[in-house]
Design a protein around this motif. Structure first.
Motif, PDB file in Angstrom:
ATOM      1  N   VAL A 151      36.286  33.099  39.836  1.00  0.00           N
ATOM      2  CA  VAL A 151      37.128  33.415  38.676  1.00  0.00           C
ATOM      3  C   VAL A 151      38.578  33.021  38.945  1.00  0.00           C
ATOM      4  O   VAL A 151      39.245  32.430  38.082  1.00  0.00           O
ATOM      5  N   ASP A 152      39.080  33.327  40.132  1.00  0.00           N
ATOM      6  CA  ASP A 152      40.460  32.957  40.465  1.00  0.00           C
ATOM      7  C   ASP A 152      40.651  31.448  40.414  1.00  0.00           C
ATOM      8  O   ASP A 152      41.695  30.955  39.967  1.00  0.00           O
ATOM      9  N   HIS A 153      39.658  30.722  40.895  1.00  0.00           N
ATOM     10  CA  HIS A 153      39.741  29.253  40.879  1.00  0.00           C
ATOM     11  C   HIS A 153      39.771  28.733  39.451  1.00  0.00           C
ATOM     12  O   HIS A 153      40.577  27.842  39.110  1.00  0.00           O
ATOM     13  N   ILE A 154      38.909  29.267  38.591  1.00  0.00           N
ATOM     14  CA  ILE A 154      38.865  28.841  37.187  1.00  0.00           C
ATOM     15  C   ILE A 154      40.192  29.161  36.497  1.00  0.00           C
ATOM     16  O   ILE A 154      40.741  28.340  35.744  1.00  0.00           O
ATOM     17  N   CYS A 155      40.730  30.355  36.751  1.00  0.00           N
ATOM     18  CA  CYS A 155      41.998  30.752  36.125  1.00  0.00           C
ATOM     19  C   CYS A 155      43.142  29.852  36.558  1.00  0.00           C
ATOM     20  O   CYS A 155      44.002  29.481  35.749  1.00  0.00           O
ATOM     21  N   SER A 156      43.168  29.513  37.826  1.00  0.00           N
ATOM     22  CA  SER A 156      44.208  28.608  38.319  1.00  0.00           C
ATOM     23  C   SER A 156      44.128  27.262  37.615  1.00  0.00           C
ATOM     24  O   SER A 156      45.154  26.687  37.218  1.00  0.00           O
ATOM     25  N   ASP A 157      42.925  26.767  37.432  1.00  0.00           N
ATOM     26  CA  ASP A 157      42.743  25.484  36.738  1.00  0.00           C
ATOM     27  C   ASP A 157      43.166  25.588  35.271  1.00  0.00           C
ATOM     28  O   ASP A 157      43.829  24.685  34.727  1.00  0.00           O
ATOM     29  N   LEU A 158      42.806  26.692  34.604  1.00  0.00           N
ATOM     30  CA  LEU A 158      43.174  26.880  33.200  1.00  0.00           C
ATOM     31  C   LEU A 158      44.687  26.962  33.036  1.00  0.00           C
ATOM     32  O   LEU A 158      45.259  26.405  32.085  1.00  0.00           O
ATOM     33  N   ILE A 159      45.345  27.652  33.946  1.00  0.00           N
ATOM     34  CA  ILE A 159      46.805  27.765  33.884  1.00  0.00           C
ATOM     35  C   ILE A 159      47.449  26.387  34.013  1.00  0.00           C
ATOM     36  O   ILE A 159      48.364  26.034  33.256  1.00  0.00           O
ATOM     37  N   ASN A 160      46.975  25.616  34.969  1.00  0.00           N
ATOM     38  CA  ASN A 160      47.557  24.284  35.191  1.00  0.00           C
ATOM     39  C   ASN A 160      47.364  23.365  33.993  1.00  0.00           C
ATOM     40  O   ASN A 160      48.225  22.531  33.690  1.00  0.00           O
ATOM     41  N   ARG A 161      46.249  23.523  33.276  1.00  0.00           N
ATOM     42  CA  ARG A 161      45.929  22.593  32.191  1.00  0.00           C
ATOM     43  C   ARG A 161      46.444  23.050  30.827  1.00  0.00           C
ATOM     44  O   ARG A 161      46.689  22.215  29.961  1.00  0.00           O
ATOM     45  N   THR A 162      46.595  24.340  30.628  1.00  0.00           N
ATOM     46  CA  THR A 162      46.827  24.822  29.259  1.00  0.00           C
ATOM     47  C   THR A 162      48.135  25.569  29.042  1.00  0.00           C
ATOM     48  O   THR A 162      48.506  25.811  27.890  1.00  0.00           O
ATOM     49  N   VAL A 163      48.839  25.949  30.093  1.00  0.00           N
ATOM     50  CA  VAL A 163      50.030  26.796  29.940  1.00  0.00           C
ATOM     51  C   VAL A 163      51.297  26.000  30.228  1.00  0.00           C
ATOM     52  O   VAL A 163      51.401  25.339  31.268  1.00  0.00           O
ATOM     53  N   THR A 164      52.241  26.099  29.323  1.00  0.00           N
ATOM     54  CA  THR A 164      53.574  25.511  29.514  1.00  0.00           C
ATOM     55  C   THR A 164      54.591  26.638  29.533  1.00  0.00           C
ATOM     56  O   THR A 164      54.641  27.459  28.618  1.00  0.00           O
ATOM     57  N   ILE A 165      55.387  26.684  30.592  1.00  0.00           N
ATOM     58  CA  ILE A 165      56.432  27.700  30.706  1.00  0.00           C
ATOM     59  C   ILE A 165      57.759  27.082  30.271  1.00  0.00           C
ATOM     60  O   ILE A 165      58.166  26.035  30.782  1.00  0.00           O
ATOM     61  N   VAL A 166      58.404  27.720  29.320  1.00  0.00           N
ATOM     62  CA  VAL A 166      59.675  27.234  28.784  1.00  0.00           C
ATOM     63  C   VAL A 166      60.821  27.977  29.466  1.00  0.00           C
ATOM     64  O   VAL A 166      60.727  29.186  29.726  1.00  0.00           O
ATOM     65  N   ASP A 167      61.904  27.247  29.751  1.00  0.00           N
ATOM     66  CA  ASP A 167      63.031  27.823  30.481  1.00  0.00           C
ATOM     67  C   ASP A 167      63.685  28.997  29.762  1.00  0.00           C
ATOM     68  O   ASP A 167      64.441  29.752  30.375  1.00  0.00           O
ATOM     69  N   ASP A 168      63.422  29.139  28.478  1.00  0.00           N
ATOM     70  CA  ASP A 168      64.002  30.257  27.733  1.00  0.00           C
ATOM     71  C   ASP A 168      63.203  31.545  27.895  1.00  0.00           C
ATOM     72  O   ASP A 168      63.515  32.557  27.262  1.00  0.00           O
TER      73      ASP A 168
END
Length: 715
Positions: free
Chosen positions: A329-346
């Motif tokens: 599960v941790d491995h899948i979550c790490s992959d999902l974060i890398n592919r789908t999440v964008t962190i904005v500086d604001d």
């Protein structure tokens, strides 16, 4: 000799010493200590009790202990954690058999077996034992010194941290009451001490002595509390933990972390005794560990009554299966974060729902993924459970995203102009959040630690191991099970026998009954705790040049520029040569910031952008006089300077409003705002607004705990 203590000598088995289970310290010198203050009704209170010391002959065996297999297994575990003998390492030591066994194995590993344990003349380089003395009994200080002496004789440098109680030591009757359901507070406090000591000595890794029997006890506790599969995986083999205090080096922020490693998880309690015997080391037994008042003690004794090899191995097999699930599960979550999440500086996140494709992700993975993103944005490092977890799961599975939701300290809504294909995750200032403004201690170059680069390399090496050990989905059994069906599935996969299945259920029922009774007692004596909310009112004053951490999310600082030049103004203000290449010194005479300015930090509110809209249309000279009384004659030169400053405020507000258009309304409210002691707006650094040309402010989004919660592994 300490009162009420029984001591045994390892050789003669005559009376010797004892020591407390809770200990800690600070400094590479065995004699240097630090005082830690603890509030009166803290759960660390424990009743005075007799402690007994056991020698290595107490658990004697007929044949000599072969230490080779233990040393080889320990060495493999250290390599899997990314640790090498040259790394600087700390040990959490209490003096019990587990931590003494940890000392034996670590000392041998550090020296390659060349520096025999018990030399006592030379300390092993880069190895520090931390002993925490909570000061709950009169004898505790002496006991900590005894443990320190024993560990020092093994060639390990020691440091003792003495804790002082703010309101005096508690009465025995209040201690158990406070401690019963406050174990997490005790855990956090102890590891806070460990982190502080590690940072002081530039140590990047901390070893603690949790072993397999501890995991079994934790499994039964969590199973009886209806924990999910991820919780039943127990404690991590390695985990990155972050300091509660932030430091700055030459104005560069450093969110320090250390790597917490549990290298003994594959060893049993009996192994601990054997390792101590093999290393000829004495240890301490705490009689309060047999008290049925505490859940772990009750379960430990019950597990002792079910000590067949089959039961133990099958229980560990269930835990191992849960840990495989957790790793996957941790491995899948790490992959999902890398592919789908964008962190904005604001300070907000954007989740691409089309790439995420929630309908194709298992519930257990999607729930964990959402928890990681929300914990990062809110910086509330608490689990998301129950109804909140279900709400989030239902929300994210609805595609396209059309509605908004407030949960777990965050506000979720469709991203503007995405037609519901993307979701925003913003910090909600209406929820309980870390609202304090933490002032940052700044160090010079000479004091800068090297443990940041050190820990990064250690984690990189550890990941190279852990990535190879992630199980394939076909070998993960507990992806679709609830906490109620874990044992049933384990029996279906022949992981446990019918006998083990029944015994675990029996242990669960017994602990549930105890838990119900304790919950009733706790409710009658519940200590009230104030829930902190993010307030729109300002925080404590922030002095010029100081650096603060706002809501554990933004680093904020400001200063006054004593000399104003043409470069201090936007081109639109002095493009026609208003300053004629000259400059003036001193504060801006028309602005609300001056040498006596007191700056406070709060989050943005609706009236702030209304004020910007008003300011963008320009302030008249009369408006300025109302805000600041001029103490000198209005000369032509003063008027020219004043007009420049008024135009600066106007242009700065116009630019800020333009920047605000790119920030979703939901994300604006968590931006840090600087105001004076009258509540007048001075600066919004995130959108580059400054009311005055001499005021220079900055705000950098850099959360204390990174996205994903830092590195961890569950082998």
């Amino acid at each position: 000799m300490a009162r009420g203590l029984i001591f045994f000598n390892a050789q003669s088995r005559t009376t010797s010493t004892l020591l407390s289970t809770c200990i800690a310290t600070l400094s590479l010198s065995p004699t240097k200590c630090q005082q830690m203050q603890i509030p009166l009704m803290s759960p660390l209170y424990r009743p005075s009790s007799r402690f007994s010391c056991k020698c290595s002959h107490t658990h004697s065996v007929e044949h000599p202990i072969d230490m080779t297999s233990y040393k080889e297994a320990f060495s493999r575990r250290m390599a899997m954690a990314g640790l090498k003998p040259h790394h600087r390492i700390a040990l959490g030591v209490s003096g019990g058999p587990d931590s003494m066994a940890l000392c034996v194995l670590t000392a041998d590993w550090k020296t390659g077996g060349q520096n025999a344990v018990g030399d006592g003349c030379i300390f092993i380089d880069g190895l520090l034992a931390i002993i925490v003395d909570h000061g709950l009994r009169e004898e505790s200080q002496e006991e900590a010194k005894i443990v320190s002496s024993r560990v020092s004789d093994m060639g390990i440098r020691c440091e003792i941290v003495h804790c002082s109680w703010l309101d005096g030591r508690p009465k025995n009757g209040h201690l158990q009451e406070a401690a019963r359901d406050k174990s997490q507070w005790c855990y956090d406090f102890r590891y806070q001490i460990f982190q502080n000591v590690c940072m002081q000595h530039h140590i990047g890794a901390l070893l603690v002595a949790h072993q397999a029997d501890d995991q079994a006890e934790l499994f039964i506790i969590r199973f009886s509390r209806n924990s999910g599969v991820l919780g039943l995986a127990g404690t991590a083999f390695t985990s990155q933990i972050f300091s509660t205090h932030t430091h700055s080096y030459n104005k560069v922020s450093k969110n320090h972390s250390i790597l917490l490693v549990r290298p003994l998880l594959e060893f049993s309690k009996e192994d601990m005794y054997k390792i101590c015997q093999g290393g000829n080391q004495d240890w301490v037994e705490d009689p309060t560990n047999r008290s049925p008042l505490f859940a772990r003690n009750r379960i430990r004794m019950s597990l002792g009554n079910l000590s067949s090899c089959i039961f133990k191995s099958e229980l560990q097999a269930v835990i191992s299966t849960c840990r495989k699930t957790r790793s996957y599960v941790d491995h899948i979550c790490s992959d999902l974060i890398n592919r789908t999440v964008t962190i904005v500086d604001d300070g907000y996140a954007v989740i691409d729902l089309e790439i995420l494709n929630p309908s194709k992700v298992e519930d257990i993975c999607l729930t964990k993924f959402l928890a990681l993103v929300l914990q990062f944005i809110s910086q509330r490092q608490r689990p998301i459970r129950g109804s909140a977890s279900k709400l989030l799961l239902d929300y994210i599975r609805t595609f396209p995203c059309k509605t908004s939701l407030t949960a777990a300290g965050c506000f979720l809504c469709p991203a503007p102009r995405s037609r519901g294909a993307k979701a925003l995750v913003c910090c909600s200032v209406d929820c309980p959040l870390p609202s304090k403004m933490e002032l940052i201690q700044t160090y010079s170059n000479g004091e800068q630690t090297h443990c940041v680069s050190n820990i990064e390399q250690i984690i990189a090496d550890a990941k190279s191991y852990s990535n190879q050990l992630v199980p394939d989905a076909s070998k993960v059994h507990f992806l679709d099970v609830t906490s109620d069906s874990v044992l049933t599935e384990a029996k279906r996969f022949n992981i446990v026998s019918e006998s083990t299945y029944r015994n675990i259920l029996l242990l669960e029922r017994e602990e549930i009954e105890h838990f119900k009774v304790e919950a009733e007692v706790t409710s009658n004596h519940e200590l009230t705790r104030e829930v902190q909310h993010v307030s729109a009112s300002p925080s404590e004053p922030l002095q010029p040049g100081q650096l603060c951490y706002f809501m554990n999310r933004f680093f904020v600082t400001w200063k006054l520029n004593k000399e104003i030049t043409k470069n201090s103004f936007p081109k639109e203000v002095c493009g026609d040569g208003g300053l004629e290449g000259k400059s003036w010194k001193g504060q801006c005479i028309c602005c609300i910031a001056g040498d006596d300015t007191v700056v406070e930090v709060r989050h943005m509110i609706e009236s702030d952008w209304l004020y910007l809209a008003k300011l963008s249309k320009g302030l008249s000279f009369e408006n300025v006089q109302q805000e600041r009384v001029l103490l000198c004659d209005e000369t032509q030169q003063i008027r020219e300077k004043m007009n420049l400053c008024l135009n600066h405020a106007r242009v700065s507000a116009q630019r800020a409003l333009q920047s605000l258009k790119s920030i979703p309304v939901a994300a604006r409210r968590s931006l840090p705002v600087l105001v004076n002691n009258h509540g007048q707006l001075l600066s919004i650094p995130s959108i580059n607004f400054s009311h005055c040309p001499c005021l220079i402010a900055s705000a950098v989004f850099d959360p204390k705990v990174p996205l994903g919660g830092g590195y961890s592994s569950f082998f």
